[in-house]
Structure formats: C-alpha cells, structure tokens
Design an enzyme around this catalytic site. Sequence first.
Site, PDB file in Angstrom:
ATOM      1  N   ASN A 148      18.761  85.480  15.232  1.00  0.00           N
ATOM      2  CA  ASN A 148      18.377  84.261  15.946  1.00  0.00           C
ATOM      3  C   ASN A 148      19.649  83.562  16.390  1.00  0.00           C
ATOM      4  OD1 ASN A 148      15.304  83.832  15.729  1.00  0.00           O
ATOM      5  ND2 ASN A 148      15.895  84.465  13.659  1.00  0.00           N
ATOM      6  N   GLU A 149      20.030  83.817  17.621  1.00  0.00           N
ATOM      7  CA  GLU A 149      21.281  83.310  18.156  1.00  0.00           C
ATOM      8  C   GLU A 149      21.179  81.814  18.463  1.00  0.00           C
ATOM      9  OE1 GLU A 149      23.688  85.096  17.894  1.00  0.00           O
ATOM     10  OE2 GLU A 149      23.346  87.167  18.452  1.00  0.00           O
ATOM     11  N   PRO A 150      22.307  81.128  18.655  1.00  0.00           N
ATOM     12  CA  PRO A 150      22.266  79.727  19.069  1.00  0.00           C
ATOM     13  C   PRO A 150      21.353  79.551  20.285  1.00  0.00           C
ATOM     14  CG  PRO A 150      24.504  80.333  18.517  1.00  0.00           C
ATOM     15  CD  PRO A 150      23.694  81.598  18.449  1.00  0.00           C
ATOM     16  N   SER A 160      18.017  79.412  19.687  1.00  0.00           N
ATOM     17  CA  SER A 160      16.706  79.784  19.159  1.00  0.00           C
ATOM     18  C   SER A 160      15.997  78.535  18.639  1.00  0.00           C
ATOM     19  CB  SER A 160      16.858  80.803  18.024  1.00  0.00           C
ATOM     20  OG  SER A 160      17.462  81.991  18.488  1.00  0.00           O
ATOM     21  N   SER A 195      28.194  87.784  17.485  1.00  0.00           N
ATOM     22  CA  SER A 195      27.291  88.569  16.636  1.00  0.00           C
ATOM     23  C   SER A 195      27.487  90.060  16.851  1.00  0.00           C
ATOM     24  CB  SER A 195      25.836  88.186  16.916  1.00  0.00           C
ATOM     25  OG  SER A 195      25.599  86.844  16.578  1.00  0.00           O
TER      26      SER A 195
END
Length: 683
Positions: free
Chosen positions: A203-205, A207, A222
């Site tokens: 869940n990347e920035p 999300s 990531s």
Amino acid sequence: MLIGHPPCFFTLNLLFLLNAMRLNLSSQIVLNKIPEKFYRPKSVVEQSEITRQEKIPTEIFPKMEEGVCKVADAIVERVLQCQRQDRFCVLGLGTGNSLTPIYAELISRYQQGLISFSNVVVFNAYEFFPLTAKTQYSAISQLRERFLSHVDIDPQNVFTFDGTVSQDNIQLHCQLYEQRIKTFGGIDVMLLGIGRVGNMAINEPGSGITSSSRLILIDNTSREESSLSFGTKEPVPPCAITMGVQTILSAKKVFLIAWGEEKAEIIRKTVEGPITDTIPSSFLQTHNDAHVIIDIAAAGRLTRIVYPWLVTSLNWTDKLIRSALVWLCLKTGKPILKLTNKDYNENGLSDLLAIFGSAYNANIKIFNDLQHTITGWPGGKPNADDTYRPERAFPFPKRVLVFSPHPDDDVISMGGTIQRLVAQGHELHVAYQTSGNIAVGDEEVTRFMHFINGFNQLFGNSEDEVINRKYKEIKSYLASKKKGDLDTQDILTIKGLIRRGEARTACSFNKIPLNRVHFLDLPFYESGKIEKLPMGEADVRIVQQLIRKVKPHQIYVAGDLADPHGTHRKCTDAVLAAIDEEKNAGAEWLKDCRIWMYRGAWAEWEIENIEMCVPMSPEELRAKRNAILKHQSQMESAPFLGNDERLFWQRAEDRNHATADLYDQLGLACYEAMEAFVEYKLL
C-alpha cells in the site's frame, strides 16, 4: 503439546553462538545510554507518561531477539487458543527481512515439538504482478522458503494472490480473495513489516483507508527494497496485487515490525505523526489492537528516546544535557551562549536551571563540551596538553587502521581525516573489507575488456589461446546477458579488480603506501547476489589476523549502519567481533587502542553524540572530492546509489557542510566542512 509461552529458542541458539564468538555487537551500540524506563517502564503510570506522544501501542526492545520472542509468543498463544476452540487460526503474513527472524523463531519452536501449525490458514499479504512461468522469484516463494516449507501448515490452507492472472480479471480475483478471508472468519493476526515510505504490504503513499485488495504500481523506493528481498538482480515487476488498508485493518490483531535505524524516521511518523494517506502505516492509529514492535535503533527518533525531557522528568546526564541544549538552540534560533533563563523556562528545561543555577552556567558547560570535540589533530597533537582533546597526545606517531566496508567508504566518510593523519606523520593502513564486485556496471567491464584486448594485441601475444578464449566467452556472455542474470565468476573477478584498482589509485592520491593497503575480500560478501551470506567466524578471523599484525593505536570503523544492503553492519560486526576476540585473549596492544566510528555515505552523526570533529578547509574538501572521484565506477553508472539522487561525493560534501554549519549556528566555530566521529567503548 505444551500450553503457554514456549522458551525463545531463537535467543537461546543465538546466545549459544555468542558465547563462542559475539557476532552482533553493533546491535548493542547505544550512543546515549538510554535509561531502562524509556523502553521498559515499570508501571502503567510510567508507561502512560513516556508514551504520551505515541498514538499506537509501541514496544521497544534493547535487542531484536527479545522483540522476536514477544511476537512469536503472541502468535503461538493465538494458535493454541484456536486449537482449544477447535477452529482455524488465520494469519495474514508479509515477507521481507524484518519478519525473517520471527519466522525462524516459529520454525524453531515447531522443530522442538512445542507447537503445531496444522490448524493455521495463511493469507499472503501481496504478490508481484505480472509473473510468468520463467519468473524466479515471487512473494509466495519467499514466504515458503522462509517459513511455510518448514512447518506443518497444510498447503491447501495457504492462499495467495495469483500474479499470473490476466489484468482484466484482477478485480474479480481480488474480490474472491477478500471473500475467502471472510469465509474463514477474518484474519486473527496480521504480521507486517514497514517500508521506508510507510507502506504496509504494497500500500504505497496515496492509498486510502478504505482501500481493499487491488492492483497497484510499485514506487521506486519500494522497488529498491523489494530487490533486497529478492536477493538477486532479477528485476522487480512493476506492479503488485496487495491487500488493501481496509483489509489489513479488519484483522483482529496487527503487528508492525521494524529493526534498525534506517526505519527510525518512518516509525516516528507512523506512531507520532498525523493520520495521512501519504504514510499508509499511520492508519494503524485507528485500529484497536495494533502493536508496533521495534528495537532501540528503530525507536531512535521517537520523542521518548530523542527528546525525553518533553515527556517525563529525568536524571540528567552530560549527553542528555547536550542534546537538550542543542534542541533548544535550534528551536529558538539562538547560539548556545545567547540562551536565557526565559528560553529554558518556556521550553520545559527549568530543571537545568535548578541544577546549574542559571542559563549562563549551563550554556558555558555545553559550549565547552562541544568546543572540545573540535580538533585538527585526529591522531592526537604531540607535546600538547590533551586533557580536553578527543585523542591522546602519545604515542606519536600512531599506527592507524581504517576499515572500509566497500572500496570507497574510507574516502567518502573520512577522506579529510585520512589526509590529516597521513600529513601529520601517522602510519596509516586501510583495509577494504569486501570486493565491492556486484556494485560495478557491465559497461565498466566492457571498457576494461576492450583495453585488455587492445593492449594484448599491441604489446602482448595476440595468439594466446587462453586469453582470446576468455575474452570471447566474457564478451559473448555480456552481449546475451538479460536483466536478473547473475554474473559469472570471471566477470565478478574483473569487477573486483576494477574496484581494487580504483582503491589503490585513491590511496596513492592520499599518499598511503600500497603495502599498507589491504584487501580482505570477506567471504560473506561473495554470494554474487545483493543478499549476502551470513557473516561468520571465517570473516572475523581474517579481520583479527590483520589487527593482530598491525597492532593499531587507532581503529576507524563504519558506524553508518543504515546502508540499505546491510553490508556496513556485517563489516562492522566483523571488526567488533575480532576486537572482542583479542580482548578475550588478553591482547596487550588493545589497552592502548581507541576505536572511532565514522559516518557519511548514508547518514551523519547527530551533534549531541559527536566526540571528535575534524574541520576541513576548502582546499582539503576539494582534495577529499578528488579522492572520491578516483572511484570512477561508482559515479553515475553505479548500480546501487540508493534512493538518494546525489552522487556519493555530493552526499559527502553536503553532510560535511551541514555539520560545519550546525557548529556555526551554535556559535562554536565557522569552518568550510567537518567530519564527525563517535568513540566505540569495548563491551
């Protein structure tokens, strides 16, 4: 089957090994000796007081092994509870290096017959996308390798996203995955690491808190972290199918795990910062049974560790006083000697006024403490009063041994100090601990191969069959090499020779005789992959043999333990273990030896911890830059520059400028640049 908390075999096994040779001494480096109350409060009241800035229950352990046992205890307890209730225990599991020791502990308990995982159902937290039949690596394969294949979990009870599904079917695939989790009654325990940008699973920035399982693009940071987990140069797929934030938050209990100082800043933002989708892990603040488990290094930016006077009363030490005054100076924008009683009172430091009687007395003490860290004589100034100097005047000259994890860390981190030590007449040795061969681009090999071939044709025996065959083999392999292919041993050898040549050139530039340049080629590094072998006794013995031969009066070692590949930590552990072995053997030379830790490639020392600071003039800084530039393979084409876009010489200069600027802001001295060191005390 035994009921209750099994003994921690991870710790027992480690202690057994450490009795023979202590291989993880770097984990015990605590610069400001942190009182136990800050990580192990004795009462609920004390706990509430020191954690007032923290919005997620956070447990700090002095050693990683203790945190590992804490999490393993909780998982085993839940598994046993579900067994008593005759139902499945559902685990949501991530992958990554932070979780590996926990899996090792669970495997150990299973092998001891203390726990069965036969009632466990596993849901993999994410999978890379797209995967093909030829893909050598996947998240589920890593999870099997590190845990599932070693315990009695029924393979039919292991569920994972399918990285080979067609993109058109991903949404339906994710919906079915979510439904399957619900079919088993939801996740009992979610076990996750945390990425440097605050990502949980993938869940990347950006999300959202309501996000469910979905396809997501992996960002650059990531991707770099995932490549470390791959342990190979195989390219990380561009996307991943991941559990969403809402999916994770629906688990009954969540553990977020982090070890090491490289995670300290993101842990602070997660635990103490606002809830924001730019830090997805901050959403755990909304969960009623989330727990952050970290070691002291990963806790290093939490308020209770770095600014404890803001949360509780203190027994003030010199280091804490220095830290508090530096903080006060930066907050008020004043140099030390201009701080007033009012500044102290308005910022919660009135205790210090009671101790010193006035701001003036406290200011003078810390001003002098910091002033005494500055020296132009890193090896000690002969025939001078050394009462307030960081280093002893005698013996002079000293035998100095600089350990460099990679073949350029010496000049990046302490190039100016090296020049000073040489110019002031000390016998300086440099030991390059690893070959650095995986950090050389293929184009460098091609360039050197062209040179060798041309040289051989002009000056050598162009008919030499061995040379010609080897040249053709390497040229052919490089021409057909694909992303992810490992280098052959011949290519690794050439890359190692390139790094050696650059290191020798830099040493010659710094006027270090080549007979004092040592290439140790520690075995742990020679895996041919990003992921290294465990550092062990063979590595320590190589280091020990050298220090026993040199018998140094000064040792410089990397304290920059946040490098993303972990090589610095292993190299430092090898040196500290070798010194520890010499100490146990009663080595006389060690009684007259001091050990200094440097930084610079990946971070810089905080000023409150600095014990020796060596200034550089503009000319000396240019000379340092020129020494770094001798390592041509590590310029723009270097494979592992990390997430920092600056080249290493730029990082070094920026950090050295910043240290000098900070001393200037505090009213101490105004230099062009400064290199900082912290003394390592033998345990």
